[in-house]
Scaffold this motif. Structure first.
Motif, PDB file in Angstrom:
ATOM      1  N   SER A 192      33.901 -36.547  11.940  1.00  0.00           N
ATOM      2  CA  SER A 192      34.924 -35.977  12.545  1.00  0.00           C
ATOM      3  C   SER A 192      35.975 -36.187  11.093  1.00  0.00           C
ATOM      4  O   SER A 192      35.579 -37.223  10.484  1.00  0.00           O
ATOM      5  CB  SER A 192      35.807 -36.236  13.588  1.00  0.00           C
ATOM      6  OG  SER A 192      36.392 -37.761  13.233  1.00  0.00           O
ATOM      7  N   PRO A 193      37.135 -35.746  10.852  1.00  0.00           N
ATOM      8  CA  PRO A 193      38.132 -35.655   9.848  1.00  0.00           C
ATOM      9  C   PRO A 193      38.725 -37.404  10.168  1.00  0.00           C
ATOM     10  O   PRO A 193      39.015 -37.832   9.293  1.00  0.00           O
ATOM     11  CB  PRO A 193      39.075 -34.658   9.961  1.00  0.00           C
ATOM     12  CG  PRO A 193      38.380 -33.430  10.343  1.00  0.00           C
ATOM     13  CD  PRO A 193      37.303 -34.022  11.531  1.00  0.00           C
ATOM     14  N   ALA A 194      38.951 -37.561  11.395  1.00  0.00           N
ATOM     15  CA  ALA A 194      39.429 -38.769  11.685  1.00  0.00           C
ATOM     16  C   ALA A 194      38.304 -40.053  11.104  1.00  0.00           C
ATOM     17  O   ALA A 194      38.975 -41.074  10.656  1.00  0.00           O
ATOM     18  CB  ALA A 194      39.466 -38.877  13.323  1.00  0.00           C
ATOM     19  N   ASP A 195      37.033 -40.029  11.368  1.00  0.00           N
ATOM     20  CA  ASP A 195      36.147 -41.078  10.795  1.00  0.00           C
ATOM     21  C   ASP A 195      36.287 -40.931   9.465  1.00  0.00           C
ATOM     22  O   ASP A 195      36.351 -41.953   8.611  1.00  0.00           O
ATOM     23  CB  ASP A 195      34.733 -40.231  11.101  1.00  0.00           C
ATOM     24  CG  ASP A 195      34.307 -40.453  12.515  1.00  0.00           C
ATOM     25  OD1 ASP A 195      34.971 -40.836  13.389  1.00  0.00           O
ATOM     26  OD2 ASP A 195      33.225 -39.841  12.926  1.00  0.00           O
TER      27      ASP A 195
ATOM     28  N   ALA B  91      38.898 -33.218   1.349  1.00  0.00           N
ATOM     29  CA  ALA B  91      37.951 -32.246   1.123  1.00  0.00           C
ATOM     30  C   ALA B  91      36.900 -32.611   0.068  1.00  0.00           C
ATOM     31  O   ALA B  91      37.499 -33.465  -0.602  1.00  0.00           O
ATOM     32  CB  ALA B  91      38.486 -30.950   0.612  1.00  0.00           C
ATOM     33  N   VAL B  92      35.712 -32.393   0.173  1.00  0.00           N
ATOM     34  CA  VAL B  92      34.778 -32.649  -0.676  1.00  0.00           C
ATOM     35  C   VAL B  92      34.844 -32.099  -1.984  1.00  0.00           C
ATOM     36  O   VAL B  92      35.301 -30.547  -2.187  1.00  0.00           O
ATOM     37  CB  VAL B  92      33.367 -32.234  -0.462  1.00  0.00           C
ATOM     38  CG1 VAL B  92      32.226 -32.433  -1.529  1.00  0.00           C
ATOM     39  CG2 VAL B  92      33.174 -33.183   0.949  1.00  0.00           C
ATOM     40  N   THR B  93      35.145 -32.535  -3.092  1.00  0.00           N
ATOM     41  CA  THR B  93      35.336 -32.272  -4.485  1.00  0.00           C
ATOM     42  C   THR B  93      34.053 -32.123  -5.324  1.00  0.00           C
ATOM     43  O   THR B  93      34.014 -31.349  -6.536  1.00  0.00           O
ATOM     44  CB  THR B  93      36.609 -32.821  -5.315  1.00  0.00           C
ATOM     45  OG1 THR B  93      36.430 -34.209  -5.479  1.00  0.00           O
ATOM     46  CG2 THR B  93      37.849 -32.526  -4.410  1.00  0.00           C
TER      47      THR B  93
ATOM     48  N   ARG C 219      33.737 -31.108  10.158  1.00  0.00           N
ATOM     49  CA  ARG C 219      34.946 -30.271   9.950  1.00  0.00           C
ATOM     50  C   ARG C 219      35.699 -30.822   8.497  1.00  0.00           C
ATOM     51  O   ARG C 219      36.753 -31.015   8.545  1.00  0.00           O
ATOM     52  CB  ARG C 219      35.845 -30.213  11.038  1.00  0.00           C
ATOM     53  CG  ARG C 219      35.350 -29.615  12.006  1.00  0.00           C
ATOM     54  CD  ARG C 219      36.095 -29.708  13.275  1.00  0.00           C
ATOM     55  NE  ARG C 219      37.052 -30.802  13.708  1.00  0.00           N
ATOM     56  CZ  ARG C 219      36.428 -31.887  14.335  1.00  0.00           C
ATOM     57  NH1 ARG C 219      35.180 -31.902  14.679  1.00  0.00           N
ATOM     58  NH2 ARG C 219      37.202 -33.026  14.690  1.00  0.00           N
ATOM     59  N   VAL C 220      34.895 -31.135   7.607  1.00  0.00           N
ATOM     60  CA  VAL C 220      35.291 -31.630   6.285  1.00  0.00           C
ATOM     61  C   VAL C 220      34.970 -30.496   5.246  1.00  0.00           C
ATOM     62  O   VAL C 220      33.822 -29.822   5.108  1.00  0.00           O
ATOM     63  CB  VAL C 220      34.344 -32.836   5.750  1.00  0.00           C
ATOM     64  CG1 VAL C 220      34.976 -33.262   4.417  1.00  0.00           C
ATOM     65  CG2 VAL C 220      34.704 -33.887   6.704  1.00  0.00           C
TER      66      VAL C 220
END
Length: 158
Positions: free
Chosen positions: A25-28, A88-90, A117-118
């Motif tokens: 999750s985004p929280a992780d 976000a992954v860049t 959800r990343v």
């Protein structure tokens, strides 16, 4: 298709448990990156485990340690940016000399990131091609489509 570890046996022998942190999750991801403020300027080590979960570890970690010695669906390096208030992954690559995944492992990476959800770029930002030499057995990183062993000059499998 799972990738088995093909790196040095002594590295595999040192593996003691799964070193990678699951990102579901985004929280992780927020929590893990908050613990690594001084490391966020460079990419991190990642694998996608056999269950399709993204595991991340500090960059200088071995992929096989991140995965706990198990086969993976993908492996490489991953970078994040959080300027918009959400990570976000860049940058994401398949650079792992321990597993030597090919570019075809991208769907496993995308699925793991989508489930967590990343946001991501939709493909590898850099792709690496690995080949073991059939003559000397050394691992080669193929550059510029030059399939010749840098150690013994033998032709590498295309």
């Amino acid at each position: 298709m799972p990738y088995e570890y093909v790196g040095p046996a002594e590295i595999l022998r040192r593996v003691d448990g799964v070193a990678g942190r699951p990102v579901r999750s985004p929280a992780d991801l927020d929590e893990w990156l908050a613990e690594r403020r001084d490391e966020r300027d460079e990419p991190f080590t990642f694998v996608v485990d056999g269950d399709g979960t993204l595991l991340i570890a500090p960059r200088r970690s071995e992929h096989v340690a991140c995965a706990g010695g198990r086969p993976v669906l993908a492996a490489g390096e991953i970078a994040f940016d959080g300027r918009e208030g959400r990570w976000a992954v860049t940058g994401v690559t398949n650079q792992s000399t321990g597993y030597c995944p090919d570019a075809g492992c991208w769907p496993a990476v995308a699925a793991a990131l989508d489930r967590a959800r990343v946001p991501h770029p939709g493909g590898f930002t850099d792709v690496f091609v690995f080949r073991h030499c059939p003559c000397c057995g050394e691992l080669n990183l193929v550059k510029d489509a030059h399939y010749v062993c840098v150690f013994c000059d033998a032709d590498l499998p295309s």
